[in-house]
Design an enzyme around this catalytic site. Structure first.
Site: not given
Length: 352
Positions: A188, A249, A278, A297
């Site tokens: 990160d 995502r 999706e 999801h």
């Protein structure tokens, strides 16, 4: 200040109403809450859009009709809009750049579903390593033979690699380190090594994480930086016994390249909760692999998470319209322009 208004206008598009949102907003006599339908006629929608100060919108791009995505065209119909608030941590339905250019604050509900999503990651990890899906399908199909042919492995003591050590990532790190005594690596660029250590992870670069991890979990937002971050090159760096898991995502990982990696047995399997489209079509190539655990999801779709995010969303919108500080700002660079527009609208400056 003749144009200063006292009534605060909020709207949402049905059925994308956070749990408990109406009940909390409805307690305020100075706030008007309007609801639009996906197919509301223009004579109904236009005055609501034109008067709105806040828009509570869906985070899921394929569930919200395109003409209610917060695009440049949409913003041309909302001259008084000050705040766009998404229902979840994601903001796929919002053109953040266009909002920033118009002095509109974008906020999300990051952290509201962190526990639910982190549990989903761990659930997928266990299902994959223990081959639960494969066993289940074989039993139902009557093709189960020897137990040794479905032998799994333990998660205990293995290495978890987390891409994105935010609210969800840090909880995944905590669960894996505490429950399974796993070594946790994290990539990160926005979290330094000392902070990562506090969150239970060792800071590494992405390539090193991919090479060393037994499990790779994607927990970062979809941005220009992360779009197609994981592709053929990245899958090739992973160990053949490693598992790829994403609850972040679609479009962060390359689905076509993942199909190739699984087909060529470059990976042991994958847990996928997010997709380019999706829900994915039933004939999607990734759904044809027995070593893929797939959900539509659903990681953050729990009663607890939905209730928590609804409460956060309602309270945050009210705080924003009351000029109080808000904590989940997606575009903090907009603040000077937003503050000027807010003061012109309500007659006082908002607190940062």
């Amino acid at each position: 200040m003749n144009n200063v208004v006292n009534s605060k206008r909020v709207f949402y598009v049905a059925p994308h109403r956070p749990v408990g949102y109406v009940e909390i907003i409805g307690q305020r006599a100075d706030v008007r809450l309007d609801m639009l339908e996906h197919d509301s006629p223009s004579d109904v929608a236009t005055p609501i859009l034109g008067a709105a100060h806040a828009y509570q919108t869906s985070s899921t791009r394929d569930e919200l009709v395109r003409h209610y995505h917060t695009s440049t065209d949409f913003l041309g119909k909302t001259p008084n809009l000050l705040v766009v608030s998404t229902n979840g941590a994601g903001y796929d339905t919002v053109d953040v750049k266009a909002c920033t250019e118009r002095g509109i604050l974008v906020v999300n509900q990051s952290g509201g579903n962190a526990e639910s999503v982190a549990e989903h990651v761990v659930g997928m990890m266990l299902a994959l390593v223990k081959r639960i899906g494969e066993n289940d399908r074989a039993l139902r199909a009557g093709s189960f033979t020897k137990r040794s042919e479905f032998m799994g492995r333990e998660a205990f003591g293995k290495t978890m690699g987390i891409v994105g050590l935010g609210n969800v990532g840090r909880r995944v790190a905590e669960l894996c380190g505490m429950l399974f005594r796993m070594k946790v690596l994290a990539y990160d660029p926005y979290v330094d090594a000392d902070e990562m250590k506090k969150r239970g992870a060792e800071k590494v670069e992405l390539d090193e994480l991919l090479r060393r991890a037994d499990f790779v979990s994607i927990n970062c937002p979809l941005t220009d930086e992360t779009r197609t971050m994981i592709g053929a090159r990245e899958y090739a760096l992973m160990q053949p016994h490693a598992y790829f898991i994403t609850t972040a995502r679609g479009f962060i990982h390359d689905e076509t390249a993942l199909v190739a990696a699984l087909r060529d047995k470059k990976l042991a399997g994958a847990g996928l909760d997010v997709w380019d489209k999706e829900p994915p079509p039933e004939n999607h190539p990734l759904l044809q692999f027995d070593n893929v655990i797939a959900t539509p999801h659903m990681a953050g779709v729990t009663r607890e998470a939905r209730s928590n995010m609804g409460k956060i969303a309602a309270e945050q919108v009210l705080d924003a319209l009351d000029g109080k500080p808000v904590n989940r700002i997606v575009n903090p660079q907009v603040w000077p322009d937003y503050a000027k527009r807010f003061e012109r609208t309500f007659g006082f400056a908002p607190a940062k």
